[in-house]
Design a protein around this motif. Sequence first.
Motif, PDB file in Angstrom:
ATOM      1  N   HIS A 167       0.843  -1.192   0.000  1.00 40.06           N
ATOM      2  CA  HIS A 167       0.000   0.000   0.000  1.00 40.06           C
ATOM      3  C   HIS A 167       0.877   1.240   0.000  1.00 40.06           C
ATOM      4  N   SER A 168       0.435   2.263  -0.653  1.00 40.36           N
ATOM      5  CA  SER A 168       1.107   3.566  -0.595  1.00 40.36           C
ATOM      6  C   SER A 168       0.100   4.598  -0.123  1.00 40.36           C
ATOM      7  N   ILE A 169       0.508   5.438   0.818  1.00 32.41           N
ATOM      8  CA  ILE A 169      -0.393   6.461   1.316  1.00 32.41           C
ATOM      9  C   ILE A 169      -0.354   7.662   0.399  1.00 32.41           C
ATOM     10  N   ARG A 170      -1.315   8.547   0.570  1.00 34.55           N
ATOM     11  CA  ARG A 170      -1.433   9.703  -0.309  1.00 34.55           C
ATOM     12  C   ARG A 170      -0.189  10.580  -0.249  1.00 34.55           C
ATOM     13  N   GLY A 171       0.071  11.289  -1.335  1.00 37.31           N
ATOM     14  CA  GLY A 171       1.309  12.053  -1.475  1.00 37.31           C
ATOM     15  C   GLY A 171       1.580  12.997  -0.329  1.00 37.31           C
ATOM     16  N   ARG A 172       0.591  13.764   0.089  1.00 33.14           N
ATOM     17  CA  ARG A 172       0.866  14.766   1.129  1.00 33.14           C
ATOM     18  C   ARG A 172       1.197  14.107   2.454  1.00 33.14           C
ATOM     19  N   LEU A 173       0.551  12.987   2.769  1.00 31.38           N
ATOM     20  CA  LEU A 173       0.883  12.293   4.006  1.00 31.38           C
ATOM     21  C   LEU A 173       2.283  11.694   3.941  1.00 31.38           C
ATOM     22  N   SER A 174       2.659  11.187   2.768  1.00 31.53           N
ATOM     23  CA  SER A 174       3.999  10.635   2.604  1.00 31.53           C
ATOM     24  C   SER A 174       5.061  11.704   2.832  1.00 31.53           C
ATOM     25  N   ARG A 351       1.983   8.429  20.971  1.00 34.67           N
ATOM     26  CA  ARG A 351       2.059   8.901  19.586  1.00 34.67           C
ATOM     27  C   ARG A 351       0.670   9.281  19.070  1.00 34.67           C
ATOM     28  N   PHE A 352      -0.320   8.453  19.348  1.00 37.14           N
ATOM     29  CA  PHE A 352      -1.685   8.730  18.903  1.00 37.14           C
ATOM     30  C   PHE A 352      -2.209  10.016  19.537  1.00 37.14           C
ATOM     31  N   LEU A 353      -1.949  10.209  20.829  1.00 33.37           N
ATOM     32  CA  LEU A 353      -2.388  11.428  21.495  1.00 33.37           C
ATOM     33  C   LEU A 353      -1.710  12.643  20.893  1.00 33.37           C
ATOM     34  N   ALA A 354      -0.408  12.542  20.639  1.00 33.14           N
ATOM     35  CA  ALA A 354       0.328  13.673  20.061  1.00 33.14           C
ATOM     36  C   ALA A 354      -0.220  14.038  18.680  1.00 33.14           C
ATOM     37  N   VAL A 355      -0.452  13.039  17.840  1.00 32.00           N
ATOM     38  CA  VAL A 355      -0.974  13.304  16.493  1.00 32.00           C
ATOM     39  C   VAL A 355      -2.368  13.927  16.579  1.00 32.00           C
ATOM     40  N   SER A 356      -3.195  13.425  17.491  1.00 33.14           N
ATOM     41  CA  SER A 356      -4.551  13.963  17.643  1.00 33.14           C
ATOM     42  C   SER A 356      -4.530  15.424  18.070  1.00 33.14           C
ATOM     43  N   LEU A 357      -3.569  15.781  18.925  1.00 33.93           N
ATOM     44  CA  LEU A 357      -3.492  17.153  19.412  1.00 33.93           C
ATOM     45  C   LEU A 357      -2.851  18.106  18.410  1.00 33.93           C
ATOM     46  N   LEU A 358      -1.915  17.607  17.607  1.00 37.07           N
ATOM     47  CA  LEU A 358      -1.082  18.497  16.798  1.00 37.07           C
ATOM     48  C   LEU A 358      -1.540  18.647  15.352  1.00 37.07           C
ATOM     49  N   LEU A 359      -2.336  17.723  14.847  1.00 35.81           N
ATOM     50  CA  LEU A 359      -2.822  17.835  13.469  1.00 35.81           C
ATOM     51  C   LEU A 359      -4.265  18.318  13.487  1.00 35.81           C
ATOM     52  N   PRO A 360      -4.553  19.440  12.837  1.00 34.59           N
ATOM     53  CA  PRO A 360      -5.926  19.975  12.851  1.00 34.59           C
ATOM     54  C   PRO A 360      -6.898  19.049  12.131  1.00 34.59           C
ATOM     55  N   ARG A 369      -5.252  10.933  10.356  1.00 32.48           N
ATOM     56  CA  ARG A 369      -4.518  11.045  11.614  1.00 32.48           C
ATOM     57  C   ARG A 369      -4.201   9.664  12.190  1.00 32.48           C
ATOM     58  N   LEU A 370      -5.096   8.711  11.996  1.00 29.25           N
ATOM     59  CA  LEU A 370      -4.808   7.347  12.439  1.00 29.25           C
ATOM     60  C   LEU A 370      -3.637   6.756  11.655  1.00 29.25           C
ATOM     61  N   VAL A 371      -3.606   7.040  10.343  1.00 28.60           N
ATOM     62  CA  VAL A 371      -2.509   6.528   9.519  1.00 28.60           C
ATOM     63  C   VAL A 371      -1.185   7.138   9.961  1.00 28.60           C
ATOM     64  N   VAL A 372      -1.162   8.455  10.178  1.00 29.35           N
ATOM     65  CA  VAL A 372       0.073   9.122  10.632  1.00 29.35           C
ATOM     66  C   VAL A 372       0.498   8.574  11.987  1.00 29.35           C
ATOM     67  N   ALA A 373      -0.466   8.369  12.891  1.00 27.99           N
ATOM     68  CA  ALA A 373      -0.128   7.812  14.209  1.00 27.99           C
ATOM     69  C   ALA A 373       0.444   6.404  14.079  1.00 27.99           C
ATOM     70  N   GLY A 374      -0.109   5.608  13.168  1.00 31.76           N
ATOM     71  CA  GLY A 374       0.371   4.243  12.989  1.00 31.76           C
ATOM     72  C   GLY A 374       1.717   4.147  12.320  1.00 31.76           C
ATOM     73  N   GLN A 426       2.749  -2.097  15.926  1.00 32.02           N
ATOM     74  CA  GLN A 426       2.140  -1.061  15.095  1.00 32.02           C
ATOM     75  C   GLN A 426       1.694  -1.571  13.733  1.00 32.02           C
ATOM     76  N   PRO A 427       2.406  -2.518  13.095  1.00 35.07           N
ATOM     77  CA  PRO A 427       1.867  -3.072  11.851  1.00 35.07           C
ATOM     78  C   PRO A 427       0.507  -3.735  12.010  1.00 35.07           C
ATOM     79  N   LEU A 428       0.205  -4.274  13.201  1.00 33.82           N
ATOM     80  CA  LEU A 428      -1.121  -4.856  13.418  1.00 33.82           C
ATOM     81  C   LEU A 428      -2.199  -3.788  13.288  1.00 33.82           C
ATOM     82  N   LEU A 429      -1.908  -2.589  13.806  1.00 32.79           N
ATOM     83  CA  LEU A 429      -2.835  -1.476  13.643  1.00 32.79           C
ATOM     84  C   LEU A 429      -2.927  -1.058  12.182  1.00 32.79           C
ATOM     85  N   MET A 430      -1.771  -0.967  11.520  1.00 28.60           N
ATOM     86  CA  MET A 430      -1.765  -0.513  10.136  1.00 28.60           C
ATOM     87  C   MET A 430      -2.501  -1.473   9.209  1.00 28.60           C
ATOM     88  N   ARG A 431      -2.499  -2.744   9.520  1.00 24.47           N
ATOM     89  CA  ARG A 431      -3.214  -3.703   8.674  1.00 24.47           C
ATOM     90  C   ARG A 431      -4.716  -3.465   8.714  1.00 24.47           C
TER      91      ARG A 431
END
Length: 443
Positions: A167-174, A351-360, A369-374, A426-431
């Motif tokens: 899988h490849s994530i969207r360009g901006r997230l990458s 990590r999940f808490l940080a991403v939730s707080l820092l990404l609008p 945000r879940l993908v970035v956290a994972g 973390q790969p278990l979450l990403m799957r």
Amino acid sequence: MLSPLLIALPLPHAHLEGTLLPRGFFLGLGLIYLAALAVDRLAAAWRLPGAAAVLLLGMAIPTAWLTQAQPLGPLQVETLHRVSLALLIFYAGLKTDLRRIRGMTAAGLRLGFGGVLITVAITALALLLLAPLLAGGLPPVAAVLAVCCLGATDSGSIEDLLGALGHSIRGRLSHLLQFEVAVSTVVTLLVFGLVAGLLQAQPHGDHQALHGLLASRLPEHLGALGLHLLAGLLAGLVVGAVAPRLIDALVRSQPMLLLVSVALAFVAFGFGQLLGGGGLLAVFVAGVLLSNGRYRIGRFEQQALGRVMHPLNTAAEITVLLLLGLLVQPAALLMVLPLGLALAIVVPLARFLAVSLLLPSGRFPWRDRLVVAGCGLRAAVPLALAVSMTEELPHLRGVAPELAEPLGAQLLALLFVVVLADLVLQPLLMRQLLPFKPETSPP
């Protein structure tokens, strides 16, 4: 005490005549790296980051090889880990394409700075609360310094994970994740250095309370950090400014581009140290300028620099992973296993808490945000800092010199468990977030 990396054959003379190399040096070294590549490929087939498999390989080598071992000395370990870390930081700079992160700079900086601080703070608090799980307890200063190793994320493990998932994530997230890797790496190095300096024991047996010690020494060390930043920035700017001209003048082919790039990385590192110790920052800044420079020869651009340096970056990652796997003592590993597994759950939650707080939420939907956290995997840089941590322990306030060595073994094993479990969990979450998409063969 140190586990072997280079294997010597059981012959009457341990070394080759006229050299300091043990017999079987190149045979053992070659076989180890071939085995690392093999387990990396196997991990990809199991849809896991290769870093996890290489870590396990490093730990298995002392018992798997039934030959006489030639141990690594502290000097060899220090040299290998510093060179590898410098190459990793240089490659992180090369991967920072400023043109592709336009519009994502603020989010990347928030993740790189705030994400490191939030993750480290929550993990440090958890470790201090869970320290009674460790036999003999854990000095708070050692716990804090150990957690400071865990700030940086790892681009190689993220790429391995996404590749294994097909899988490849969207360009901006990458681009956001790549930029975060670069920023978090620099911030983690600076935080580690600052905390190590603040927690060093006072001369002449001063037993000032810890909070008083921090208050009295903070201005001094912030000033030293400022000089360190200035030295690294200046050295990186100088090398990065002249590097495109040197590449235009000296490079005639892709292989020569690799040689010149490595030479420039070492020059930046050495120049930064000469100016005041900012070698790793200088390497990063030089890498950023090289990746975004303008060249008269069109084919020598950011993509070319990244391509030629990628094999060396992979070798540096494998070296760091093998080193920690080799240095971990099985007895210490068993002792810290419950605590390490508990922290391995805390780190992705932080990590999940940080991403939730820092990404609008307006710009980043919940799934993004879940993908970035994972994708907050940790590997090579935290493990390289773990080796540095063991060197700092004898100088920390509250750590008795005679306890520094066994404590260092325990903390190395603890970080080994946290990183390894992080790479597996973390790969278990990403799957769940990115269902596997098998490659389709052409008709």
